[in-house]
Design a protein around this motif. Structure first.
Motif, PDB file in Angstrom:
ATOM      1  N   GLN A  24       5.128  -4.210   1.976  1.00 14.01           N
ATOM      2  CA  GLN A  24       5.705  -5.535   2.140  1.00 14.01           C
ATOM      3  C   GLN A  24       6.923  -5.422   3.058  1.00 14.01           C
ATOM      4  OE1 GLN A  24       4.311  -8.339   0.791  1.00 14.01           O
ATOM      5  NE2 GLN A  24       2.674  -6.976   0.065  1.00 14.01           N
ATOM      6  N   LEU A  25       7.073  -6.360   3.981  1.00 14.62           N
ATOM      7  CA  LEU A  25       8.140  -6.266   4.970  1.00 14.62           C
ATOM      8  C   LEU A  25       9.475  -6.822   4.482  1.00 14.62           C
ATOM      9  CD1 LEU A  25       6.219  -7.262   8.214  1.00 14.62           C
ATOM     10  CD2 LEU A  25       7.050  -4.994   7.575  1.00 14.62           C
ATOM     11  N   GLY A  26       9.468  -7.723   3.534  1.00 17.66           N
ATOM     12  CA  GLY A  26      10.711  -8.295   3.047  1.00 17.66           C
ATOM     13  C   GLY A  26      11.453  -9.046   4.139  1.00 17.66           C
ATOM     14  N   ALA A  27      12.769  -8.804   4.241  1.00 18.91           N
ATOM     15  CA  ALA A  27      13.604  -9.527   5.196  1.00 18.91           C
ATOM     16  C   ALA A  27      13.213  -9.236   6.642  1.00 18.91           C
ATOM     17  CB  ALA A  27      15.076  -9.173   4.969  1.00 18.91           C
ATOM     18  N   VAL A  28      12.569  -8.092   6.891  1.00 15.04           N
ATOM     19  CA  VAL A  28      12.131  -7.753   8.248  1.00 15.04           C
ATOM     20  C   VAL A  28      11.195  -8.826   8.790  1.00 15.04           C
ATOM     21  CG1 VAL A  28      10.798  -6.101   9.625  1.00 15.04           C
ATOM     22  CG2 VAL A  28      12.449  -5.276   7.938  1.00 15.04           C
ATOM     23  N   SER A  29      10.352  -9.389   7.921  1.00 14.41           N
ATOM     24  CA  SER A  29       9.394 -10.404   8.361  1.00 14.41           C
ATOM     25  C   SER A  29      10.100 -11.687   8.800  1.00 14.41           C
ATOM     26  CB  SER A  29       8.390 -10.708   7.242  1.00 14.41           C
ATOM     27  OG  SER A  29       9.042 -11.305   6.136  1.00 14.41           O
ATOM     28  N   TYR A  35      12.925 -11.882  10.505  1.00 12.71           N
ATOM     29  CA  TYR A  35      13.284 -11.730  11.912  1.00 12.71           C
ATOM     30  C   TYR A  35      12.034 -11.797  12.786  1.00 12.71           C
ATOM     31  CZ  TYR A  35      15.053 -10.070  16.313  1.00 12.71           C
ATOM     32  OH  TYR A  35      15.371  -9.991  17.650  1.00 12.71           O
ATOM     33  N   ALA A  36      10.946 -11.162  12.346  1.00 11.48           N
ATOM     34  CA  ALA A  36       9.704 -11.176  13.132  1.00 11.48           C
ATOM     35  C   ALA A  36       9.217 -12.601  13.361  1.00 11.48           C
ATOM     36  CB  ALA A  36       8.635 -10.346  12.421  1.00 11.48           C
ATOM     37  N   GLU A  37       9.258 -13.419  12.329  1.00 10.64           N
ATOM     38  CA  GLU A  37       8.825 -14.808  12.459  1.00 10.64           C
ATOM     39  C   GLU A  37       9.757 -15.576  13.399  1.00 10.64           C
ATOM     40  OE1 GLU A  37       6.200 -16.329  11.424  1.00 10.64           O
ATOM     41  OE2 GLU A  37       5.332 -14.927   9.973  1.00 10.64           O
ATOM     42  N   LEU A  42      17.542  -5.562  24.089  1.00 13.45           N
ATOM     43  CA  LEU A  42      16.594  -6.556  24.600  1.00 13.45           C
ATOM     44  C   LEU A  42      16.249  -7.665  23.608  1.00 13.45           C
ATOM     45  CD1 LEU A  42      14.027  -4.300  26.530  1.00 13.45           C
ATOM     46  CD2 LEU A  42      15.880  -5.690  27.474  1.00 13.45           C
ATOM     47  N   LEU A  43      16.193  -7.333  22.330  1.00  9.95           N
ATOM     48  CA  LEU A  43      15.785  -8.328  21.337  1.00  9.95           C
ATOM     49  C   LEU A  43      16.883  -9.367  21.126  1.00  9.95           C
ATOM     50  CD1 LEU A  43      14.085  -6.000  18.709  1.00  9.95           C
ATOM     51  CD2 LEU A  43      12.942  -7.792  20.033  1.00  9.95           C
ATOM     52  N   PRO A  44      16.521 -10.633  20.966  1.00 10.29           N
ATOM     53  CA  PRO A  44      17.523 -11.680  20.736  1.00 10.29           C
ATOM     54  C   PRO A  44      18.202 -11.507  19.385  1.00 10.29           C
ATOM     55  CG  PRO A  44      15.304 -12.554  20.460  1.00 10.29           C
ATOM     56  CD  PRO A  44      15.143 -11.175  21.015  1.00 10.29           C
ATOM     57  N   ASP A  45      19.469 -11.889  19.340  1.00  7.61           N
ATOM     58  CA  ASP A  45      20.221 -11.789  18.094  1.00  7.61           C
ATOM     59  C   ASP A  45      19.773 -12.865  17.108  1.00  7.61           C
ATOM     60  OD1 ASP A  45      21.745  -9.659  19.010  1.00  7.61           O
ATOM     61  OD2 ASP A  45      23.282 -10.957  19.884  1.00  7.61           O
ATOM     62  N   ALA A  46      19.624 -12.451  15.883  1.00 11.38           N
ATOM     63  CA  ALA A  46      19.267 -13.363  14.796  1.00 11.38           C
ATOM     64  C   ALA A  46      19.465 -12.605  13.489  1.00 11.38           C
ATOM     65  CB  ALA A  46      17.825 -13.855  14.924  1.00 11.38           C
ATOM     66  N   GLN A  47      19.424 -13.320  12.400  1.00 11.43           N
ATOM     67  CA  GLN A  47      19.595 -12.686  11.094  1.00 11.43           C
ATOM     68  C   GLN A  47      18.532 -11.617  10.869  1.00 11.43           C
ATOM     69  OE1 GLN A  47      19.229 -15.344   7.740  1.00 11.43           O
ATOM     70  NE2 GLN A  47      20.473 -14.037   6.420  1.00 11.43           N
ATOM     71  N   HIS A  48      18.941 -10.474  10.364  1.00  7.67           N
ATOM     72  CA  HIS A  48      18.087  -9.334  10.032  1.00  7.67           C
ATOM     73  C   HIS A  48      17.556  -8.588  11.258  1.00  7.67           C
ATOM     74  CE1 HIS A  48      18.389 -10.801   6.006  1.00  7.67           C
ATOM     75  NE2 HIS A  48      17.620 -11.852   6.202  1.00  7.67           N
ATOM     76  N   LYS A  49      18.168  -8.821  12.429  1.00 10.04           N
ATOM     77  CA  LYS A  49      17.743  -8.074  13.620  1.00 10.04           C
ATOM     78  C   LYS A  49      17.904  -6.576  13.402  1.00 10.04           C
ATOM     79  CE  LYS A  49      19.040  -7.120  18.416  1.00 10.04           C
ATOM     80  NZ  LYS A  49      19.906  -7.521  19.563  1.00 10.04           N
ATOM     81  N   GLY A  50      19.039  -6.176  12.823  1.00  4.78           N
ATOM     82  CA  GLY A  50      19.280  -4.761  12.585  1.00  4.78           C
ATOM     83  C   GLY A  50      18.226  -4.135  11.704  1.00  4.78           C
ATOM     84  N   LEU A  51      17.802  -4.855  10.660  1.00  7.58           N
ATOM     85  CA  LEU A  51      16.758  -4.341   9.766  1.00  7.58           C
ATOM     86  C   LEU A  51      15.441  -4.178  10.511  1.00  7.58           C
ATOM     87  CD1 LEU A  51      17.378  -6.377   6.478  1.00  7.58           C
ATOM     88  CD2 LEU A  51      17.928  -3.970   6.919  1.00  7.58           C
ATOM     89  N   PHE A  52      15.157  -5.131  11.402  1.00 10.59           N
ATOM     90  CA  PHE A  52      13.906  -5.063  12.162  1.00 10.59           C
ATOM     91  C   PHE A  52      13.900  -3.845  13.083  1.00 10.59           C
ATOM     92  CE2 PHE A  52      11.389  -5.951  15.943  1.00 10.59           C
ATOM     93  CZ  PHE A  52      10.164  -6.274  15.384  1.00 10.59           C
ATOM     94  N   VAL A  53      14.990  -3.649  13.827  1.00 13.77           N
ATOM     95  CA  VAL A  53      15.060  -2.507  14.748  1.00 13.77           C
ATOM     96  C   VAL A  53      14.994  -1.195  13.974  1.00 13.77           C
ATOM     97  CG1 VAL A  53      16.466  -1.324  16.470  1.00 13.77           C
ATOM     98  CG2 VAL A  53      16.321  -3.818  16.489  1.00 13.77           C
TER      99      VAL A  53
END
Length: 244
Positions: free
Chosen positions: A68-73, A75-77, A104-115
Motif C-alpha cells: 500500500q502506498l499511503g501518503a505517497v499515492s 502526491y502521485a495523484e 524536476l518534480l513540482p512541489d506539493a504535499q508529500h513530495k519528499g515521501l514520493f522521491v
C-alpha cells in the motif's frame, strides 16, 4: 552479463528457501483446460519486500511485492493534475536520480515521501542485480505505451504504477507465443492470448520484477504483458527501472 554475476552473489547471501509468506501462483486457469506446456513458470506474490529475491529462482517468471502506498499515492495523484505531461527518462546512481527528481518534480504535499519511495526502489533494484547505475523512466501517461501483448527483449525490468491502472500480464498457460506482436494475424490488442485465457492486472503500488526474453536461464520465456488503456481523463503514473 551482470545478472549472471549477481546470481552467484545472491545465492551466497540469501537462503531463498527461508523466505516466508510467498504465494506462488502457477496458472490460475479457473478450471479451464489448456494444452500441457513444458516448463510452466510461476508468479510469486507477497506483502514482504524480500519476495523480489525470488526472481532468481528458475521456476519463477515474475516476483510481485504487494504493498500500500499511503501518503505517497496522494502526491502521485496530484502529479497527474499539476504535471499532466510529465516525462522523465535518465540513468544514474540512486543519489543522482534522487537529486534530479527533487529538482524536476513540482512541489506539493508529500513530495519528499514520493522521491524517497522512488529512490528506495532504485536502491533495491541496484542491490539485487549489483548495479552501479540504474535506468529510470517515470511518465504520466494518457495512452497505452505498449497496447499489444509482448515480451521485453531484456533480462529483467522492474515496473510499478503509482496512480491509475496497473500493467496487465498473462500466465504462461494462457499464452500463444507465436501470435504475439507481429505474429498476430490482425491488429488485435489481445493477440497472443489463448481464447480461453484470462488477463491479469497488477494493483496500484505493486512492485513487479518481470523476466524478459534475455534472462539467462529462461531464454525466450519472458513475461507476456502490455500497458493498460489510459486517456486524458484516466491518466497513469508509471515507473520502470532497467539494468545499465
Amino acid at each position: 552479463m551482470k545478472v549472471n554475476l549477481s546470481l552467484q552473489k545472491m545465492s551466497e547471501s540469501i537462503d531463498l528457501k527461508n523466505i516466508r509468506f510467498n504465494f506462488i501462483d502457477t496458472e490460475q486457469t479457473d478450471q479451464v483446460s489448456f494444452e500441457l506446456k513444458p516448463q510452466l513458470l510461476g508468479v510469486v506474490k507477497s506483502y514482504d519486500q524480500d519476495v523480489l529475491a525470488d526472481i532468481y529462482q528458475d521456476n519463477i517468471s515474475m516476483a510481485v511485492w504487494q504493498r500500500q502506498l499511503g501518503a505517497v499515492s496522494q502526491y502521485a495523484e496530484s502529479l497527474l493534475v499539476s504535471a499532466p505531461n510529465f516525462v522523465f527518462k535518465s540513468h544514474g546512481s540512486s543519489e543522482q536520480l534522487n537529486t534530479t527528481l527533487t529538482k524536476l518534480l513540482p512541489d506539493a504535499q508529500h513530495k519528499g515521501l514520493f522521491v524517497e519511495d522512488v529512490t528506495l526502489l532504485v536502491d533495491m533494484f541496484a542491490c539485487l542485480f549489483d548495479l552501479k547505475e540504474v535506468g529510470l523512466r517515470l511518465n504520466v501517461l494518457s495512452s497505452a505505451m505498449c497496447p499489444r501483448f509482448h515480451v521485453d527483449k531484456i533480462p529483467c525490468r522492474l515496473v510499478s504504477t503509482y496512480a491509475g491502472i496497473g500493467s496487465e500480464w498473462l500466465h504462461e498457460a494462457h499464452v500463444i507465443r507465436d501470435r504475439l506482436g507481429l505474429g498476430g494475424h490482425v491488429a488485435d490488442h489481445n493477440s497472443g492470448l489463448h481464447e480461453k485465457g484470462r488477463i491479469n492486472r497488477l494493483n496500484v503500488g505493486d512492485v513487479a520484477l518481470m523476466k524478459g526474453d534475455e534472462w539467462p536461464t529462461s531464454l525466450g520465456r519472458g513475461v507476456v504483458h502490455r500497458s493498460p488503456s489510459a486517456s486524458d481523463t484516466k491518466k497513469r503514473l508509471f515507473l520502470s527501472l532497467d539494468m545499465i
